[in-house]
Design a protein around this motif. Structure first.
Motif, PDB file in Angstrom:
ATOM      1  N   HIS A 197       0.849  -1.184   0.000  1.00  0.00           N
ATOM      2  CA  HIS A 197       0.000   0.000   0.000  1.00  0.00           C
ATOM      3  C   HIS A 197       0.890   1.242   0.000  1.00  0.00           C
ATOM      4  O   HIS A 197       2.126   1.145  -0.081  1.00  0.00           O
ATOM      5  N   ARG A 198       0.228   2.421   0.130  1.00  0.00           N
ATOM      6  CA  ARG A 198       0.953   3.676  -0.029  1.00  0.00           C
ATOM      7  C   ARG A 198       2.024   3.892   1.039  1.00  0.00           C
ATOM      8  O   ARG A 198       2.996   4.606   0.795  1.00  0.00           O
ATOM      9  N   ALA A 199       1.877   3.293   2.177  1.00  0.00           N
ATOM     10  CA  ALA A 199       2.845   3.481   3.260  1.00  0.00           C
ATOM     11  C   ALA A 199       3.880   2.351   3.329  1.00  0.00           C
ATOM     12  O   ALA A 199       4.714   2.339   4.247  1.00  0.00           O
ATOM     13  N   SER A 200       3.848   1.444   2.380  1.00  0.00           N
ATOM     14  CA  SER A 200       4.782   0.315   2.438  1.00  0.00           C
ATOM     15  C   SER A 200       6.216   0.784   2.160  1.00  0.00           C
ATOM     16  O   SER A 200       6.456   1.571   1.217  1.00  0.00           O
ATOM     17  N   PRO A 201       7.172   0.323   2.948  1.00  0.00           N
ATOM     18  CA  PRO A 201       8.587   0.667   2.681  1.00  0.00           C
ATOM     19  C   PRO A 201       9.096  -0.103   1.461  1.00  0.00           C
ATOM     20  O   PRO A 201       8.750  -1.277   1.262  1.00  0.00           O
ATOM     21  N   LEU A 202       9.887   0.565   0.659  1.00  0.00           N
ATOM     22  CA  LEU A 202      10.451  -0.061  -0.542  1.00  0.00           C
ATOM     23  C   LEU A 202      11.984   0.010  -0.495  1.00  0.00           C
ATOM     24  O   LEU A 202      12.577   0.880   0.151  1.00  0.00           O
ATOM     25  N   GLN A 203      12.560  -0.876  -1.223  1.00  0.00           N
ATOM     26  CA  GLN A 203      14.032  -0.888  -1.347  1.00  0.00           C
ATOM     27  C   GLN A 203      14.387  -0.963  -2.831  1.00  0.00           C
ATOM     28  O   GLN A 203      13.876  -1.819  -3.555  1.00  0.00           O
ATOM     29  N   VAL A 204      15.238  -0.041  -3.265  1.00  0.00           N
ATOM     30  CA  VAL A 204      15.640   0.010  -4.670  1.00  0.00           C
ATOM     31  C   VAL A 204      16.948  -0.766  -4.838  1.00  0.00           C
ATOM     32  O   VAL A 204      17.953  -0.457  -4.178  1.00  0.00           O
ATOM     33  N   ALA A 212       9.281  -5.965   0.486  1.00  0.00           N
ATOM     34  CA  ALA A 212       9.590  -7.208   1.198  1.00  0.00           C
ATOM     35  C   ALA A 212       8.386  -7.710   1.980  1.00  0.00           C
ATOM     36  O   ALA A 212       7.732  -6.952   2.704  1.00  0.00           O
ATOM     37  N   VAL A 213       8.065  -8.974   1.813  1.00  0.00           N
ATOM     38  CA  VAL A 213       7.009  -9.647   2.568  1.00  0.00           C
ATOM     39  C   VAL A 213       7.679 -10.789   3.336  1.00  0.00           C
ATOM     40  O   VAL A 213       8.279 -11.685   2.725  1.00  0.00           O
ATOM     41  N   THR A 221      13.303 -18.986   7.900  1.00  0.00           N
ATOM     42  CA  THR A 221      14.644 -18.586   7.438  1.00  0.00           C
ATOM     43  C   THR A 221      14.643 -18.084   6.001  1.00  0.00           C
ATOM     44  O   THR A 221      15.682 -18.077   5.342  1.00  0.00           O
ATOM     45  N   SER A 222      13.486 -17.673   5.497  1.00  0.00           N
ATOM     46  CA  SER A 222      13.411 -17.162   4.129  1.00  0.00           C
ATOM     47  C   SER A 222      12.422 -16.001   4.085  1.00  0.00           C
ATOM     48  O   SER A 222      11.659 -15.772   5.020  1.00  0.00           O
ATOM     49  N   GLY A 223      12.481 -15.276   2.977  1.00  0.00           N
ATOM     50  CA  GLY A 223      11.561 -14.156   2.777  1.00  0.00           C
ATOM     51  C   GLY A 223      11.251 -14.001   1.301  1.00  0.00           C
ATOM     52  O   GLY A 223      11.907 -14.618   0.443  1.00  0.00           O
ATOM     53  N   THR A 224      10.268 -13.147   1.004  1.00  0.00           N
ATOM     54  CA  THR A 224       9.855 -12.908  -0.383  1.00  0.00           C
ATOM     55  C   THR A 224       9.970 -11.427  -0.694  1.00  0.00           C
ATOM     56  O   THR A 224       9.525 -10.567   0.074  1.00  0.00           O
ATOM     57  N   TRP A 225      10.595 -11.142  -1.874  1.00  0.00           N
ATOM     58  CA  TRP A 225      10.740  -9.779  -2.369  1.00  0.00           C
ATOM     59  C   TRP A 225       9.909  -9.666  -3.649  1.00  0.00           C
ATOM     60  O   TRP A 225       9.970 -10.523  -4.512  1.00  0.00           O
ATOM     61  N   ILE A 226       9.150  -8.539  -3.743  1.00  0.00           N
ATOM     62  CA  ILE A 226       8.242  -8.373  -4.892  1.00  0.00           C
ATOM     63  C   ILE A 226       8.583  -7.066  -5.612  1.00  0.00           C
ATOM     64  O   ILE A 226       8.597  -5.980  -4.996  1.00  0.00           O
ATOM     65  N   ALA A 227       8.886  -7.183  -6.932  1.00  0.00           N
ATOM     66  CA  ALA A 227       9.110  -5.987  -7.751  1.00  0.00           C
ATOM     67  C   ALA A 227       7.750  -5.375  -8.075  1.00  0.00           C
ATOM     68  O   ALA A 227       6.872  -6.027  -8.645  1.00  0.00           O
ATOM     69  N   VAL A 228       7.596  -4.054  -7.700  1.00  0.00           N
ATOM     70  CA  VAL A 228       6.259  -3.428  -7.774  1.00  0.00           C
ATOM     71  C   VAL A 228       6.198  -2.276  -8.779  1.00  0.00           C
ATOM     72  O   VAL A 228       5.196  -1.544  -8.821  1.00  0.00           O
ATOM     73  N   ASP A 229       7.182  -2.080  -9.649  1.00  0.00           N
ATOM     74  CA  ASP A 229       7.194  -0.932 -10.554  1.00  0.00           C
ATOM     75  C   ASP A 229       7.349  -1.362 -12.015  1.00  0.00           C
ATOM     76  O   ASP A 229       7.901  -0.625 -12.823  1.00  0.00           O
ATOM     77  N   PRO A 262       4.795   3.265 -13.494  1.00  0.00           N
ATOM     78  CA  PRO A 262       4.483   3.957 -12.235  1.00  0.00           C
ATOM     79  C   PRO A 262       3.952   2.981 -11.192  1.00  0.00           C
ATOM     80  O   PRO A 262       3.336   1.970 -11.500  1.00  0.00           O
ATOM     81  N   LEU A 263       4.247   3.323  -9.942  1.00  0.00           N
ATOM     82  CA  LEU A 263       3.767   2.482  -8.847  1.00  0.00           C
ATOM     83  C   LEU A 263       2.254   2.537  -8.750  1.00  0.00           C
ATOM     84  O   LEU A 263       1.624   3.556  -9.032  1.00  0.00           O
ATOM     85  N   ASP A 264       1.680   1.430  -8.314  1.00  0.00           N
ATOM     86  CA  ASP A 264       0.221   1.344  -8.150  1.00  0.00           C
ATOM     87  C   ASP A 264      -0.076   0.644  -6.830  1.00  0.00           C
ATOM     88  O   ASP A 264      -0.570  -0.490  -6.802  1.00  0.00           O
ATOM     89  N   PRO A 265       0.194   1.299  -5.715  1.00  0.00           N
ATOM     90  CA  PRO A 265      -0.029   0.657  -4.402  1.00  0.00           C
ATOM     91  C   PRO A 265      -1.522   0.580  -4.037  1.00  0.00           C
ATOM     92  O   PRO A 265      -2.348   1.295  -4.601  1.00  0.00           O
TER      93      PRO A 265
END
Length: 270
Positions: A197-204, A212-213, A221-229, A262-265
């Motif tokens: 959403h609009r307040a979600s932190p992002l990492q470039v 990151a989710v 011991t694992s995580g998921t990263w989602i490209a959102v742009d 463009p981002l679409d949160p």
């Protein structure tokens, strides 16, 4: 008989002594004994110089100084041992470098052999095909995923491309370590995640915005990263031990093949 008799001081006749008998010139026995004595003396006289000369030649006191080493060699075997010592020492010294080189080279050769065997075993290890569950992916057949999948690297660090159990989900790719274990899994064409959403932190990372989710359950011991742009959502699930390299290399492939959008949160949660 009268010739051989003599008189004492009282006029009595007495037997001649042996010395007197030997001294009579006319006596054959005396002449024979005298000749024998003369021959014996002559023989002793002739032999004496030879014995004297022999004794003199072996007398260490009379030997010249330059023969001292020979006398010492005859009297004691220690001189011979000393003369043989340097040769033996030289032989040992000549062999020592070879022995040292062998002692050093043998462990190195063994270590190299172990490393080579480990590399060969690592390359020839057999992994079971990886089974992936299906998730909604409406954009899996779209142009973005069609361009991205062929551009993904075959190897990511120590991870190599995994074989997937068929039927495999569309627009997916996975990597594993040679010995197997937890994989890196990419899925393309997903729906927008509910958590974004609009307040979600992002990492470039290399020009790509990642969200990151992570499951906060203890022991995960694992995580998921989602490209959102990129107009479609691309998810990468990987173990924490994989480090940053997988996300960096996948970001490069996305930047090269999928144009940014463009981002679409989503809306902020109530």
């Amino acid at each position: 008989m009268s010739d051989r008799m003599s008189k004492d001081t009282h006029g009595n006749e007495t037997e001649p002594t042996s010395a007197e008998q030997s001294a009579r010139p006319g006596d054959p026995d005396s002449r024979s004994r005298g000749e024998h004595a003369d021959d014996t003396a002559a023989h002793d006289s002739d032999a004496a110089p030879a014995r004297t000369s022999l004794g003199k030649s072996h007398d260490p006191v009379d030997e010249p100084d330059d023969d001292t080493s020979e006398v010492a060699a005859d009297e004691s075997g220690a001189v011979v041992g000393e003369s043989d010592g340097p040769a033996a020492e030289s032989s040992d010294t000549g062999r020592s470098p070879a022995l040292i080189a062998t002692a050093v080279a043998l462990p190195i050769a063994l270590l190299v052999g172990v490393i080579v065997m480990a590399v060969v075993a690592r390359q020839n290890v057999t992994r079971e095909p990886l089974a992936l569950g299906s998730v909604p992916a409406p954009g899996a057949d779209g142009p973005a995923c069609t361009a991205l999948l062929p551009a993904l690297p075959g190897d990511i660090g120590d991870y190599t491309t995994s074989e997937l159990v068929e039927p495999a989900p569309p627009a997916t790719k996975a990597w594993q370590l040679p010995e197997g274990g937890e994989p890196i899994v990419l899925r393309c064409g997903l729906d927008r995640p509910l958590e974004f959403h609009r307040a979600s932190p992002l990492q470039v990372v290399n020009g790509v915005n990642w969200f990151a989710v992570r499951d906060e359950t203890s022991g995960v011991t694992s995580g998921t990263w989602i490209a959102v742009d990129r107009g479609t959502y691309i998810a990468v699930t990987m173990p924490d031990s994989a480090g940053p390299t997988p996300l960096q290399e996948i970001s490069n492939a996305i930047t090269d093949t999928v144009p940014a959008q463009p981002l679409d949160p989503g809306e902020l949660p109530n």
